[in-house]
Design a protein around this motif. Structure first.
Motif, PDB file in Angstrom:
ATOM      1  N   THR A 136       0.820  -1.208   0.000  1.00 25.62           N
ATOM      2  CA  THR A 136       0.000   0.000   0.000  1.00 25.62           C
ATOM      3  C   THR A 136       0.854   1.259   0.000  1.00 25.62           C
ATOM      4  N   HIS A 137       1.882   1.288   0.829  1.00 27.04           N
ATOM      5  CA  HIS A 137       2.734   2.476   0.903  1.00 27.04           C
ATOM      6  C   HIS A 137       3.456   2.705  -0.423  1.00 27.04           C
ATOM      7  N   ASN A 138       3.985   1.644  -1.009  1.00 29.24           N
ATOM      8  CA  ASN A 138       4.704   1.776  -2.281  1.00 29.24           C
ATOM      9  C   ASN A 138       3.771   2.281  -3.377  1.00 29.24           C
ATOM     10  N   ILE A 139       2.573   1.725  -3.454  1.00 28.15           N
ATOM     11  CA  ILE A 139       1.624   2.140  -4.485  1.00 28.15           C
ATOM     12  C   ILE A 139       1.170   3.570  -4.245  1.00 28.15           C
ATOM     13  N   GLY A 140       1.003   3.956  -2.977  1.00 26.43           N
ATOM     14  CA  GLY A 140       0.633   5.338  -2.671  1.00 26.43           C
ATOM     15  C   GLY A 140       1.668   6.329  -3.174  1.00 26.43           C
ATOM     16  N   VAL A 141       2.943   5.982  -3.029  1.00 24.26           N
ATOM     17  CA  VAL A 141       4.019   6.851  -3.517  1.00 24.26           C
ATOM     18  C   VAL A 141       3.985   6.942  -5.043  1.00 24.26           C
ATOM     19  N   LEU A 142       3.758   5.804  -5.708  1.00 28.63           N
ATOM     20  CA  LEU A 142       3.699   5.797  -7.174  1.00 28.63           C
ATOM     21  C   LEU A 142       2.521   6.632  -7.682  1.00 28.63           C
ATOM     22  N   VAL A 143       1.367   6.475  -7.031  1.00 24.64           N
ATOM     23  CA  VAL A 143       0.170   7.213  -7.455  1.00 24.64           C
ATOM     24  C   VAL A 143       0.370   8.724  -7.281  1.00 24.64           C
ATOM     25  N   LYS A 144       0.941   9.116  -6.157  1.00 23.66           N
ATOM     26  CA  LYS A 144       1.168  10.540  -5.902  1.00 23.66           C
ATOM     27  C   LYS A 144       2.112  11.142  -6.943  1.00 23.66           C
ATOM     28  N   LYS A 145       3.162  10.416  -7.275  1.00 19.69           N
ATOM     29  CA  LYS A 145       4.116  10.918  -8.268  1.00 19.69           C
ATOM     30  C   LYS A 145       3.476  10.983  -9.654  1.00 19.69           C
ATOM     31  N   ALA A 146       2.657   9.979  -9.987  1.00 20.82           N
ATOM     32  CA  ALA A 146       2.007   9.965 -11.297  1.00 20.82           C
ATOM     33  C   ALA A 146       0.973  11.084 -11.413  1.00 20.82           C
TER      34      ALA A 146
ATOM     35  N   THR B 135       4.287   1.456 -13.615  1.00 19.01           N
ATOM     36  CA  THR B 135       4.669   0.065 -13.885  1.00 19.01           C
ATOM     37  C   THR B 135       6.063  -0.278 -13.385  1.00 19.01           C
ATOM     38  N   TYR B 136       6.704   0.632 -12.643  1.00 21.24           N
ATOM     39  CA  TYR B 136       8.043   0.336 -12.132  1.00 21.24           C
ATOM     40  C   TYR B 136       7.964  -0.813 -11.130  1.00 21.24           C
ATOM     41  N   CYS B 137       8.706  -1.872 -11.369  1.00 17.14           N
ATOM     42  CA  CYS B 137       8.697  -3.086 -10.533  1.00 17.14           C
ATOM     43  C   CYS B 137       7.299  -3.680 -10.430  1.00 17.14           C
ATOM     44  N   LEU B 138       6.515  -3.571 -11.508  1.00 14.59           N
ATOM     45  CA  LEU B 138       5.151  -4.081 -11.509  1.00 14.59           C
ATOM     46  C   LEU B 138       5.108  -5.575 -11.233  1.00 14.59           C
ATOM     47  N   GLY B 139       6.061  -6.302 -11.777  1.00 12.20           N
ATOM     48  CA  GLY B 139       6.096  -7.743 -11.550  1.00 12.20           C
ATOM     49  C   GLY B 139       6.351  -8.127 -10.109  1.00 12.20           C
ATOM     50  N   VAL B 140       6.856  -7.177  -9.319  1.00 14.94           N
ATOM     51  CA  VAL B 140       7.144  -7.457  -7.908  1.00 14.94           C
ATOM     52  C   VAL B 140       5.914  -7.219  -7.045  1.00 14.94           C
ATOM     53  N   TRP B 141       5.222  -6.084  -7.252  1.00 15.69           N
ATOM     54  CA  TRP B 141       4.155  -5.719  -6.316  1.00 15.69           C
ATOM     55  C   TRP B 141       2.742  -6.016  -6.798  1.00 15.69           C
ATOM     56  N   TYR B 142       2.530  -6.267  -8.081  1.00 12.93           N
ATOM     57  CA  TYR B 142       1.152  -6.407  -8.569  1.00 12.93           C
ATOM     58  C   TYR B 142       0.437  -7.597  -7.929  1.00 12.93           C
ATOM     59  N   ALA B 143       1.067  -8.755  -7.913  1.00 11.77           N
ATOM     60  CA  ALA B 143       0.399  -9.960  -7.397  1.00 11.77           C
ATOM     61  C   ALA B 143       0.072  -9.845  -5.910  1.00 11.77           C
TER      62      ALA B 143
ATOM     63  N   LYS C  65      -8.069  -2.639  -3.765  1.00  9.17           N
ATOM     64  CA  LYS C  65      -8.169  -1.198  -3.530  1.00  9.17           C
ATOM     65  C   LYS C  65      -6.957  -0.466  -4.100  1.00  9.17           C
ATOM     66  N   ASP C  66      -5.771  -1.032  -3.879  1.00  2.00           N
ATOM     67  CA  ASP C  66      -4.551  -0.404  -4.388  1.00  2.00           C
ATOM     68  C   ASP C  66      -4.525  -0.418  -5.919  1.00  2.00           C
ATOM     69  N   ARG C  67      -4.974  -1.510  -6.508  1.00  2.50           N
ATOM     70  CA  ARG C  67      -4.982  -1.604  -7.975  1.00  2.50           C
ATOM     71  C   ARG C  67      -5.963  -0.602  -8.573  1.00  2.50           C
ATOM     72  N   LYS C  68      -7.089  -0.406  -7.905  1.00  6.19           N
ATOM     73  CA  LYS C  68      -8.062   0.572  -8.395  1.00  6.19           C
ATOM     74  C   LYS C  68      -7.484   1.984  -8.356  1.00  6.19           C
ATOM     75  N   ALA C  69      -6.676   2.272  -7.330  1.00  6.33           N
ATOM     76  CA  ALA C  69      -6.052   3.597  -7.236  1.00  6.33           C
ATOM     77  C   ALA C  69      -5.133   3.842  -8.422  1.00  6.33           C
ATOM     78  N   VAL C  70      -4.387   2.817  -8.828  1.00  4.08           N
ATOM     79  CA  VAL C  70      -3.507   2.948  -9.986  1.00  4.08           C
ATOM     80  C   VAL C  70      -4.324   3.047 -11.272  1.00  4.08           C
ATOM     81  N   GLN C  71      -5.385   2.238 -11.344  1.00  2.00           N
ATOM     82  CA  GLN C  71      -6.214   2.245 -12.553  1.00  2.00           C
ATOM     83  C   GLN C  71      -6.903   3.592 -12.742  1.00  2.00           C
ATOM     84  N   ARG C  72      -7.232   4.285 -11.651  1.00  2.00           N
ATOM     85  CA  ARG C  72      -7.853   5.603 -11.768  1.00  2.00           C
ATOM     86  C   ARG C  72      -6.924   6.600 -12.453  1.00  2.00           C
ATOM     87  N   ILE C  73      -5.625   6.470 -12.169  1.00  2.46           N
ATOM     88  CA  ILE C  73      -4.650   7.336 -12.842  1.00  2.46           C
ATOM     89  C   ILE C  73      -4.657   7.064 -14.343  1.00  2.46           C
TER      90      ILE C  73
END
Length: 272
Positions: free
Chosen positions: A158-168, A201-209, A214-222
């Motif tokens: 969650t924290h990693n995705i939050g950082v990615l979403v904020k930067k995007a 998508t940075y390190c997507l193969g690491v964190w996606y699975a 909820k986290d995936r929806k946050a990325v998809q909204r971007i």
């Protein structure tokens, strides 16, 4: 090594050991120059020899026990230890060995920049004895930024995705400005792929699975917002993840020397 040569500024060959140990350096500030000193450590930044020299210099910095790993990347070194049954002897011995290696090679560890992250997979967690380096306690953190990816002690992304979403989200502002100035759709797509999608998508193969819905929806909204700004369909996060995964697997199965090659077997048909 003694027989190898490199080209000097004027084209004359120099022995590698002279190139590494007898480099001159001075500092210029406007019209002023400092005195010149001779460097005998390190290697020039951007030099083609630097990766090779780094590999040679740090070759003997290796784990002493099979349950430990030492990950070296430039000036960031990470020790990963597997602690079983609460026995931290091997892990702490590995840290002491790394300190000893650094001392032997004139390297000093900055304790204040050193962090310890504990990932406990047990149902009932127990207290962890603080790690001491040169008599100073190493700070224990809940999240750790490793090569641009935030790893959390609670095994959550969650924290990693939050950082990615904020930067995007910050990058989306530039897309809006360019769209208002009637930039061509193809150029908007190129900017999206390079400045927004590359972040998501940075390190997507690491964190996606391991991410939550909820986290995936946050990325998809971007992605959906970028799609409205550009005015053309964009691949979904799920499709991007599937494509990246298949591309990576294809590369691994096509390279017998890859460490993960043995993890994949063909289906009974022998085709997939």
């Amino acid at each position: 090594m003694a027989a190898s040569t490199v080209a000097a500024a004027r084209g004359s060959p120099l022995p590698v050991h002279i190139f590494v140990t007898s480099r001159l350096q001075s500092v210029r500030l406007g019209p002023h120059h400092s005195s010149t000193i001779t460097l005998s450590t390190g290697s020039p930044q951007g030099c083609v020899l630097s990766p090779l020299l780094y590999a040679l210099y740090t070759h003997d910095c290796s784990p002493a026990h099979p349950t430990n790993r030492i990950i070296k990347y430039a000036d960031d070194t990470t020790v990963v230890g597997l602690i079983c049954n609460g026995d931290e002897t091997v892990y702490r011995a590995e840290v002491r060995k790394l300190l000893s290696w650094g001392s032997d090679n004139n390297l000093t560890l900055n304790v204040h920049k050193t962090k310890e992250l504990i990932m406990d997979f047990r149902k009932i967690r127990q207290d962890h004895t603080p790690l001491l380096i040169n008599g100073e306690q190493v700070e224990t953190v809940n999240t750790f930024r490793f090569l641009g990816t935030h790893i959390s002690a609670d095994h959550s992304w969650t924290h990693n995705i939050g950082v990615l979403v904020k930067k995007a989200q910050q990058r989306l502002h530039f897309l809006r400005v360019l769209r208002k100035n009637n930039l061509d759709t193809k150029l908007l797509l190129a900017i999206y792929h390079s400045s927004v999608e590359s972040i998501l998508t940075y390190c997507l193969g690491v964190w996606y699975a391991g991410s939550t819905a909820k986290d995936r929806k946050a990325v998809q909204r971007i992605i959906n917002t970028a799609q409205k700004i550009i005015g053309c369909p964009l691949p979904s996060l799920e499709n991007i993840s599937t494509s990246c995964c298949l591309r990576k697997i294809k590369a691994i199965t096509g390279d017998p020397s890859h460490p993960a090659y043995s993890l994949f077997d063909l289906l009974p048909s022998g085709r997939r």
